[in-house]
Design a protein around this motif. Structure first.
Motif, PDB file in Angstrom:
ATOM      1  N   LEU A 159       3.979   3.337   5.826  1.00 57.74           N
ATOM      2  CA  LEU A 159       3.910   4.543   4.989  1.00 57.74           C
ATOM      3  C   LEU A 159       3.565   4.197   3.549  1.00 57.74           C
ATOM      4  CD1 LEU A 159       7.076   6.478   6.242  1.00 57.74           C
ATOM      5  CD2 LEU A 159       4.701   6.731   7.002  1.00 57.74           C
ATOM      6  N   ASP A 160       4.058   3.063   3.047  1.00 60.86           N
ATOM      7  CA  ASP A 160       3.802   2.687   1.657  1.00 60.86           C
ATOM      8  C   ASP A 160       4.113   1.206   1.487  1.00 60.86           C
ATOM      9  OD1 ASP A 160       3.148   2.896  -1.024  1.00 60.86           O
ATOM     10  OD2 ASP A 160       4.695   4.361  -1.524  1.00 60.86           O
ATOM     11  N   VAL A 161       3.398   0.583   0.560  1.00 62.31           N
ATOM     12  CA  VAL A 161       3.633  -0.823   0.206  1.00 62.31           C
ATOM     13  C   VAL A 161       3.563  -0.897  -1.311  1.00 62.31           C
ATOM     14  CG1 VAL A 161       2.840  -3.207   0.491  1.00 62.31           C
ATOM     15  CG2 VAL A 161       2.415  -1.543   2.310  1.00 62.31           C
ATOM     16  N   THR A 162       4.533  -1.553  -1.926  1.00 60.85           N
ATOM     17  CA  THR A 162       4.542  -1.608  -3.389  1.00 60.85           C
ATOM     18  C   THR A 162       3.653  -2.741  -3.888  1.00 60.85           C
ATOM     19  OG1 THR A 162       6.453  -3.078  -3.402  1.00 60.85           O
ATOM     20  CG2 THR A 162       6.891  -0.710  -3.500  1.00 60.85           C
ATOM     21  N   GLU A 163       3.211  -2.615  -5.145  1.00 60.97           N
ATOM     22  CA  GLU A 163       2.534  -3.727  -5.810  1.00 60.97           C
ATOM     23  C   GLU A 163       3.560  -4.861  -5.975  1.00 60.97           C
ATOM     24  OE1 GLU A 163      -0.789  -3.579  -7.082  1.00 60.97           O
ATOM     25  OE2 GLU A 163      -0.923  -1.661  -6.038  1.00 60.97           O
TER      26      GLU A 163
ATOM     27  N   GLN B  22      -5.124   0.274   3.535  1.00 57.59           N
ATOM     28  CA  GLN B  22      -3.963   0.962   4.091  1.00 57.59           C
ATOM     29  C   GLN B  22      -3.684   2.255   3.307  1.00 57.59           C
ATOM     30  OE1 GLN B  22      -0.456   1.260   2.906  1.00 57.59           O
ATOM     31  NE2 GLN B  22      -0.153   2.436   4.771  1.00 57.59           N
ATOM     32  N   ARG B  23      -3.936   2.219   2.002  1.00 55.74           N
ATOM     33  CA  ARG B  23      -3.676   3.398   1.170  1.00 55.74           C
ATOM     34  C   ARG B  23      -4.788   4.435   1.262  1.00 55.74           C
ATOM     35  NH1 ARG B  23      -1.233   0.409  -4.260  1.00 55.74           N
ATOM     36  NH2 ARG B  23       0.755  -0.138  -3.278  1.00 55.74           N
TER      37      ARG B  23
ATOM     38  N   LEU C  51      -4.251  -3.778   1.419  1.00 53.48           N
ATOM     39  CA  LEU C  51      -3.417  -2.717   0.862  1.00 53.48           C
ATOM     40  C   LEU C  51      -4.285  -1.521   0.455  1.00 53.48           C
ATOM     41  CD1 LEU C  51      -0.516  -2.082   0.150  1.00 53.48           C
ATOM     42  CD2 LEU C  51      -0.813  -3.320  -2.006  1.00 53.48           C
TER      43      LEU C  51
ATOM     44  N   PHE D 260      -4.830  -9.650   0.438  1.00 53.51           N
ATOM     45  CA  PHE D 260      -3.689  -8.732   0.493  1.00 53.51           C
ATOM     46  C   PHE D 260      -4.016  -7.433  -0.236  1.00 53.51           C
ATOM     47  CE2 PHE D 260       0.256  -7.084  -1.531  1.00 53.51           C
ATOM     48  CZ  PHE D 260       0.861  -6.612  -0.381  1.00 53.51           C
TER      49      PHE D 260
ATOM     50  N   GLY E  40      -3.901  -3.106  -6.570  1.00 57.76           N
ATOM     51  CA  GLY E  40      -4.223  -4.331  -7.296  1.00 57.76           C
ATOM     52  C   GLY E  40      -5.512  -4.165  -8.075  1.00 57.76           C
TER      53      GLY E  40
ATOM     54  N   PHE F 167       7.932  -2.924   1.776  1.00 60.54           N
ATOM     55  CA  PHE F 167       7.205  -2.166   2.810  1.00 60.54           C
ATOM     56  C   PHE F 167       8.081  -1.018   3.292  1.00 60.54           C
ATOM     57  CE2 PHE F 167       3.669  -5.032   3.765  1.00 60.54           C
ATOM     58  CZ  PHE F 167       4.087  -6.182   3.124  1.00 60.54           C
TER      59      PHE F 167
ATOM     60  N   VAL G 283       7.597  -7.802  -2.562  1.00 60.37           N
ATOM     61  CA  VAL G 283       6.774  -6.678  -2.107  1.00 60.37           C
ATOM     62  C   VAL G 283       7.602  -5.877  -1.105  1.00 60.37           C
ATOM     63  CG1 VAL G 283       4.664  -5.998  -0.889  1.00 60.37           C
ATOM     64  CG2 VAL G 283       4.636  -7.994  -2.414  1.00 60.37           C
TER      65      VAL G 283
END
Lengths: 276, 276
Positions: B75-79, A66-67, A63, A59, A168, B127, B125
């Protein structure tokens, strides 16, 4: 076909497989009859960098990609435990269908096998990432010369002062590749590579290497130096070495990658990834 | 500003915040002073769909999005455990900065709160996915009329016969939105939305609705029907309802989404996501 594999130089043997289909070439590789670099094979088809990680790192790595889509363009990701890249090569087996692999344990290179069936585990996830071979084809087709191909050397690559967006446990600098472009062709080089965001896309920097923190453009961190001639501008693209360097730096307990230059041959054509 | 919030119709109050910055508008939303839809707020800035999932579903969902980038542009995914979308709105808090949320337990809608701080967990998490508001701005700027905006209704959306590429527990059909476009403007509509692959990109189908498995274009599965006039062609774009429908169908034990139309206001401008 197989008699073509047995004689001649690497260049001659590669040329003999310039028009071989990816399916057929993967079959040849699977038999162990081709263990050499893949540049020039199955021309027009996408080749991919590979990184295999344990599922509990997957994951964060996805991520990270993706970033940082320019250095880490994701083409396919396998289901945990499955060695089949179903998007880009249904039926293929990533344990046998690359010519050579690198195995890292706790960040240390331990083996360079030509088959990883004996190392496979149910918790492994394979990532296939775009590679600059695709956009170099676009450059050549657009009439933009590619110096390291002319010179028969590896592309020069540099560690920059531009950090990737961390995710991460994964963090590190962007690595770029450089191609000197005749000044009047720089706009064309931007436009024709910008069409391919899935394989690094448009350049991230044009001109002054110092702005990227590169002290000496004639001393790349990876690959070989190439001459920059009068009337040419160094053009820098995000490079697929970035995710590999980042993975190595974070030292997961177990990682398998392709061996440099020994890429995975995908079914899609470069043109399938053009956005316009 | 706050006196503008207290009177007038929604249209008047929205118009009053057409030029408010996303930072300021999120601050207003955080105080609870704005609990209504976000269409038309902070014009020119990207708005996002949101889905919050437990971490053990996050890899599969990110993979689903990666495999289906047109309906699911990330567009963004948080930790895990962090409510801060650091790429698109550093310092924002996804628990308070949307006007209204939907909470699903085992696939059943249980609450529609305006704040989810009491529901937050260390394993969640978030999205943020692109939304068609961005490319509608591009259509209008290019002189392509957008019928449902003219009519003041919701865009018509349809479940198609095109399956998404599945990932783990996530699978389902592509949902599309439809805008009737005057025939001479169809190429312009393709080109100007194709510039924005992060917010659904170019259309996935032009013309005959039956080819997508749509029995009656006047009876959308979601949203409102719009008239298709003589000399107009129905144009279909992948729709952000797709990931929501897929998440709902897979019934994770706990999911929080934005309430329809009540989006997250991101700092970047639409133009920041143009690829050429």
């Amino acid at each position: 076909m197989s008699d073509l594999l047995c004689g001649g130089t690497l260049a001659e043997r590669t040329a003999a497989h310039g028009a071989t289909s990816p399916e057929e070439m993967r079959r040849i590789i699977r038999t162990g009859a081709w263990t050499e670099p893949t540049a020039g094979l199955c021309r027009g088809h996408v080749q991919a960098n590979m990184a295999i990680l344990p599922a509990d790192w997957a994951f964060e790595f996805l991520l990270f990609c993706q970033r940082n889509p320019k250095p880490c363009p994701v083409l396919d990701v396998t289901e945990p435990g499955s060695p089949e890249p179903r998007l880009v090569a249904p039926g293929a087996d990533l344990r046998t269908d690359l010519p050579r692999y690198r195995v890292y344990r706790d960040g240390v290179l331990t083996e360079e096998p030509t088959d990883i069936r004996h190392l496979w585990r149910d918790d492994l996830v394979a990532f296939l990432l775009g590679c600059s071979f695709s956009f170099e084809g676009a450059l050549l087709e657009a009439g933009v010369p590619v110096r390291h191909i002319e010179e028969g050397t590896n592309v020069p690559m540099y560690i920059t002062n531009r950090p990737c967006v961390p995710a991460g446990r994964f963090a590190g600098p962007t690595v770029v590749s450089m191609r000197p472009v005749p000044n009047p062709l720089v706009p064309k080089a931007v436009l024709c590579t910008g069409r391919f965001p899935s394989v690094h896309g448009a350049p991230i920097h044009i001109g002054d290497p110092e702005a990227l923190g590169i002290a000496d453009v004639n001393r790349p961190d990876f690959g070989d130096p190439v001459p920059i001639r009068p009337g040419e501008t160094p053009v820098f693209w995000a490079c697929g070495v970035t995710p590999q360097a980042v993975v190595m730096a974070s030292k997961p307990p177990f990682v398998i990658t392709h061996s440099p230059g020994h890429m995975f041959l995908c079914n899609p054509r470069d043109a399938d990834y053009a956005v316009f």
